[in-house]
Write a protein that holds these residues in place. Structure first.
Motif, mmCIF file in Angstrom:
data_model
loop_
_atom_site.group_PDB
_atom_site.id
_atom_site.type_symbol
_atom_site.label_atom_id
_atom_site.label_comp_id
_atom_site.label_asym_id
_atom_site.label_seq_id
_atom_site.Cartn_x
_atom_site.Cartn_y
_atom_site.Cartn_z
ATOM 1 N N TYR A 1 11.641 -13.213 -0.697
ATOM 2 C CA TYR A 1 12.768 -13.354 -1.374
ATOM 3 C C TYR A 1 12.797 -13.093 -2.874
ATOM 4 C CZ TYR A 1 10.657 -17.064 -4.120
ATOM 5 O OH TYR A 1 9.644 -17.775 -5.221
ATOM 6 N N GLU A 2 11.623 -12.596 -3.486
ATOM 7 C CA GLU A 2 11.664 -12.255 -4.798
ATOM 8 C C GLU A 2 11.861 -10.851 -4.726
ATOM 9 O OE1 GLU A 2 7.804 -15.017 -6.769
ATOM 10 O OE2 GLU A 2 7.397 -13.148 -5.519
ATOM 11 N N LYS A 3 11.433 -10.242 -3.680
ATOM 12 C CA LYS A 3 11.619 -8.598 -3.817
ATOM 13 C C LYS A 3 13.359 -8.463 -3.564
ATOM 14 C CE LYS A 3 7.134 -7.070 -4.038
ATOM 15 N NZ LYS A 3 6.891 -6.252 -5.105
ATOM 16 N N PHE A 4 13.823 -9.257 -2.850
ATOM 17 C CA PHE A 4 15.326 -9.121 -2.663
ATOM 18 C C PHE A 4 16.201 -9.476 -3.583
ATOM 19 C CE2 PHE A 4 14.231 -9.609 2.339
ATOM 20 C CZ PHE A 4 14.182 -8.013 2.460
ATOM 21 N N GLY A 5 15.392 -10.523 -4.637
ATOM 22 C CA GLY A 5 16.272 -11.084 -5.698
ATOM 23 C C GLY A 5 17.232 -12.342 -5.196
ATOM 24 N N ILE A 6 16.823 -12.873 -4.293
ATOM 25 C CA ILE A 6 17.570 -14.160 -3.940
ATOM 26 C C ILE A 6 17.561 -15.538 -4.765
ATOM 27 C CG2 ILE A 6 17.748 -15.879 -2.108
ATOM 28 C CD1 ILE A 6 17.018 -13.667 -0.014
ATOM 29 N N GLU A 7 18.492 -15.757 -5.369
ATOM 30 C CA GLU A 7 18.567 -16.681 -6.524
ATOM 31 C C GLU A 7 19.173 -18.046 -5.970
ATOM 32 O OE1 GLU A 7 21.077 -14.971 -9.334
ATOM 33 O OE2 GLU A 7 19.607 -13.289 -10.106
ATOM 34 N N LYS A 8 18.675 -19.068 -6.838
ATOM 35 C CA LYS A 8 19.078 -20.488 -6.439
ATOM 36 C C LYS A 8 20.428 -20.650 -6.255
ATOM 37 C CE LYS A 8 17.965 -24.945 -7.758
ATOM 38 N NZ LYS A 8 17.082 -26.046 -8.829
ATOM 39 N N ASN A 9 21.143 -21.148 -5.376
ATOM 40 C CA ASN A 9 22.489 -21.542 -5.171
ATOM 41 C C ASN A 9 23.308 -20.200 -4.508
ATOM 42 O OD1 ASN A 9 22.445 -24.232 -6.176
ATOM 43 N ND2 ASN A 9 22.523 -23.491 -8.277
ATOM 44 N N SER A 10 22.381 -19.399 -4.021
ATOM 45 C CA SER A 10 23.143 -18.273 -3.316
ATOM 46 C C SER A 10 23.116 -18.291 -1.910
ATOM 47 C CB SER A 10 22.320 -16.916 -3.728
ATOM 48 O OG SER A 10 20.934 -16.900 -3.177
ATOM 49 N N VAL A 11 24.227 -17.533 -1.438
ATOM 50 C CA VAL A 11 24.426 -17.465 0.013
ATOM 51 C C VAL A 11 23.908 -15.921 0.603
ATOM 52 C CG1 VAL A 11 25.765 -17.509 1.838
ATOM 53 C CG2 VAL A 11 26.086 -19.221 0.000
ATOM 54 N N THR A 12 23.155 -15.995 1.495
ATOM 55 C CA THR A 12 22.529 -14.734 1.964
ATOM 56 C C THR A 12 22.654 -14.476 3.428
ATOM 57 O OG1 THR A 12 20.748 -14.543 0.464
ATOM 58 C CG2 THR A 12 20.323 -12.901 2.164
ATOM 59 N N GLY A 13 23.453 -13.372 3.805
ATOM 60 C CA GLY A 13 23.501 -13.009 5.041
ATOM 61 C C GLY A 13 22.780 -11.770 5.889
#
Length: 418
Positions: free
Chosen positions: A3-15
């Motif tokens: 998730y860090e490498k992908f840059g997934i942030e809080k309150n985000s939606v990831t498909g």
């Protein structure tokens, strides 16, 4: 962490779209993110019913059923389970509870567990409130036959007279075309990441690295092994302007099996996707070899002042990339060793070692450019390394690989082993 490498942030939606590891990726991310907050996992199509260990609760909207699992902080949402598949909820159902979760992950493609797929006009199924899309392909698709057995929506591929695969099976070029032209993201305008799954050995890492120059926001690795690589931009600097005083003449021009020692090195480097390969030279014969291999020759007129001048001559040409330093007199150095060092790069100085003994080649992150330009004398990068704590040591076992040949006696001793 993925998730860090992908840059997934809080309150985000990831498909997650594509084929060859979507569901595994989704639950790996869910596991990582569950340690940071509440995670909602769902699908815009349908997925196999998750295992209880993968969630804390599973909600089925049509029956208002709540199933307790063995996980923590992960909620799975679907409308119903039909034929062992979790069926997608409606967008509005997710929006009603969106604020209750810190992260939302969903699978947006069906592939029937095949490593390759093509898309109809309404695929992938991307929710309107999506922030990130991770498109997945799998390197294990190389050598698969182009057939209905191996490709989901094979008829879509054939009906559109698609030219992605030029052969009857998937080769490296075909997989790269698939990564470039596949409809992983449809018309999505948000953050897009392309991930090549199944990369688990040095040969596969080399293939993936060679794709990286032609792909944007590209990463690769193995969900199964929980390993992810972000391809670094690296240029190689080959120091080939030494005086060879102990050898008595320019040792890099000495031929082993009709090939000069420098060429043995360059043949390995040109097969690796460096941004550029610079060769620091003082003799015209070295310049001519550079032209033969289409690498960049840089004349070092101050070679007599020591190794630091060779380093600075190369570093001066570096733009925004990291730097891997080579000497031209290491004929036993394996291509796989170079790939291994590159794959271990993580913004630290990377150094090969054997039993705590340090060797070359070494990778310096680009932030050291100014320090490298301040070097003087014959000490080289060791002056920076000895005062630096941000070091990454990569252990090897065959010291012969890292031997540099300094005398004609050494050349005769080892010539038969090359």
């Amino acid at each position: 962490m993925f998730y860090e490498k992908f840059g997934i942030e809080k309150n985000s939606v990831t498909g997650i779209t594509g084929s060859g590891g979507k569901t595994s990726m989704m639950f790996l991310l869910a596991e990582e993110l569950s340690k940071k907050g509440r995670v909602l996992v769902t699908t815009s199509t349908k997925i196999y019913e998750p295992f209880k260990k993968q969630y804390e609760y599973l909600f089925l909207l049509n029956s208002n059923e709540k199933i307790k699992g063995d996980g923590k902080n992960i909620t799975v949402l679907g409308s119903e389970i039909r034929d062992e598949k979790l069926i997608s909820p409606k967008e509005d159902d997710i929006l009603k509870i969106k604020s209750e979760f810190d992260y939302i992950l969903y699978e947006g493609d069906g592939a029937r567990e095949k490593l390759l797929k093509f898309w109809n006009d309404n695929e992938p199924c991307i929710f309107s409130f999506t922030d990130n899309i991770i498109g997945i392909a799998n390197i294990k698709s190389i050598n698969l036959k182009i057939s209905k057995k191996n490709i989901h929506r094979y008829n879509m591929y054939m009906n559109k007279n698609n030219k992605i695969f030029a052969k009857e099976y998937v080769d490296k070029k075909g997989l790269k075309n698939y990564l470039i032209h596949g409809k992983f993201f449809r018309n999505f305008l948000g953050k897009k990441i392309l991930f090549l799954n199944g990369v688990e050995n040095l040969e596969e890492i080399k293939i993936a690295l060679n794709f990286s120059n032609d792909l944007k926001n590209f990463m690769f690795g193995s969900v199964k092994n929980k390993k992810i690589y972000v391809p670094p931009k690296i240029s190689a600097i080959v120091m080939a302007s030494g005086k060879s005083e102990r050898f008595g003449k320019n040792k890099l021009l000495e031929k082993i099996n009709e090939v000069s020692m420098l060429e043995i090195t360059l043949k390995k480097l040109v097969s690796i996707p460096f941004k550029k390969i610079f060769v620091i030279y003082k003799d015209v014969e070295i310049y001519n070899i550079c032209k033969k291999y289409n690498v960049v020759p840089l004349e070092n007129r101050n070679y007599f002042l020591g190794q630091s001048e060779s380093i600075k001559r190369g570093v001066k040409e570096i733009e925004d990339e990291n730097i891997m330093f080579f000497t031209g007199d290491m004929p036993f150095l394996k291509e796989s060793t170079i790939i291994k060092l590159i794959s271990e790069f993580d913004d630290s100085i990377v150094i090969p070692t054997i039993n705590n003994k340090r060797f070359s080649p070494v990778i310096f992150p680009k932030r050291y450019k100014e320090e490298l330009m301040k070097l003087s004398g014959d000490t080289g990068g060791k002056e920076i390394i000895k005062n630096e704590k941000n070091l990454k040591f990569v252990e090897f076992y065959d010291e012969k690989e890292f031997i540099d040949i300094d005398t004609q006696e050494e050349m005769e001793k080892f010539k038969g082993d090359i």
